[in-house]
Design a protein around this motif. Structure first.
Motif: not given
Length: 363
Positions: A72-84, A49-59, A96-99
């Protein structure tokens, strides 16, 4: 058991069938092509599943959480900016996009994660949410040093695997059995009448029982040979497994053949033209294709139609064949289906003997 006249007529009907290349294609090669297509369609695994992650935390918590999803092999994760990532979600490139908020750290108490979902892909929420929740729980336990109350131990018992082709084969064979039987008796009676074959047979010493017995012999031989070819192809080429008794399996095939041959005689006796027999035949065949569990279980149908689906003749035949082939059931274990097959066998035989009048059918 069979007279010379009956055996001779059966050979004639076999030759007529073998000369009809179109019938051979649709009754033999079409099921093979159908199974092959389904085999390739189901050969691949679940696409990630294509999932985008917007990481606004530096923790470290956010970094660890993101890495767990990437691994996790279930996901194809892309980390980037929220607008893109939001734009990719709208275009259909992301499911999906997880913020992750800035407050997503080890000190946070009930931080809210925002999940943007494409409405067209919302059915995958049931798959992704448990994984996300479990990942969050694992991170929380790690940072708060909380020991889990229990653990799950998985033991592989090496159970027999079963795929959709294993489920499909018995139903497809039952459908082929029905089609060949009805076509071999009902459709051919109308065709023989149109060509004048029945009228010529009527003025000979041949009795109606000779005609019926010869068709039964010819069609039984054709069906047993073709189903054997289908089984051999499915087992050797498509890796389909049959765990039950072949004797029980073919016993159900023979009973089912008699049922649909009798129903075919009924159709051929009622209909007088090719157009009429095709119309009546479609009324008998097509509802059973979709309501008899050939392509999917009857239990998955709407509840209001299940009582009707369960009592159809093809349902009893396909269910019995599937229980034997997939679960190794004995004839005693499928007694309810055998009772249904017996009832349909008696009813179809009574109807066939009442409707099939030699003089009326020949004219």
């Amino acid at each position: 058991m069979f007279s010379r006249v009956q055996i001779h007529l059966a050979k004639v009907f076999l030759k007529i069938f073998l000369r009809d290349r179109q019938s051979i294609f649709f009754s033999l090669f079409f099921p093979i092509i159908f199974m092959t297509v389904f085999s390739f369609a189901n050969s691949g695994g679940q696409d990630p599943i294509d999932v985008g992650i917007v990481n606004n935390s530096t923790s470290p918590v956010a970094t660890n959480f993101t890495q767990l999803l990437i691994d996790n092999p279930l996901f194809n994760v892309t980390v980037g900016e929220e607008s893109r990532l939001h734009e990719e979600l709208v275009e259909g490139n992301q499911t999906m996009v997880l913020i992750l908020p800035e407050s997503f750290d080890e000190q946070s108490d009930g931080a809210e994660l925002n999940l943007l979902v494409d409405a067209a892909q919302v059915q995958q929420l049931g798959l992704i949410m448990p994984v996300l929740e479990q990942t969050l729980i694992s991170i929380e336990r790690e940072f708060r040093d909380i020991e889990p109350m229990f653990s799950l131990s998985i033991e592989d018992v090496q159970a027999r695997s079963q795929n959709y082709l294993d489920f499909l084969l018995p139903g497809l064979m039952a459908f082929t059995l029905m089609q060949l039987s009805i076509a071999g008796s009902g459709f051919n009676i109308v065709e023989y009448r149109r060509k004048g074959i029945l009228k010529r047979l009527f003025v000979t010493p041949i009795q109606p029982r000779d005609f019926i017995a010869s068709i039964v012999m010819a069609r039984m031989a054709i069906i047993l040979i073709q189903l054997s070819v289908l089984i051999a192809f499915a087992v050797l080429m498509l890796n389909v497994s049959i765990v039950g008794s072949f004797v029980s399996f073919y016993f159900i095939v023979i009973l089912g053949t008699f049922i649909f041959l009798c129903l075919g005689f009924c159709l051929g006796s009622i209909a007088k033209t090719q157009q009429a027999v095709m119309a009546v035949g479609n009324l008998v065949i097509f509802p059973q294709i979709f309501l008899s569990g050939v392509f999917y279980p009857i239990e998955s149908m709407p509840e209001w139609i299940q009582p009707i689906a369960f009592v159809l003749p093809l349902s009893f035949v396909s269910t019995s064949m599937r229980e034997i082939a997939n679960n190794g059931a004995s004839l005693f274990a499928i007694a309810p289906s055998l009772i249904g097959i017996t009832v349909w066998l008696v009813l179809s035989f009574i109807l066939a003997t009442r409707l099939f009048v030699w003089k009326e059918v020949a004219n």
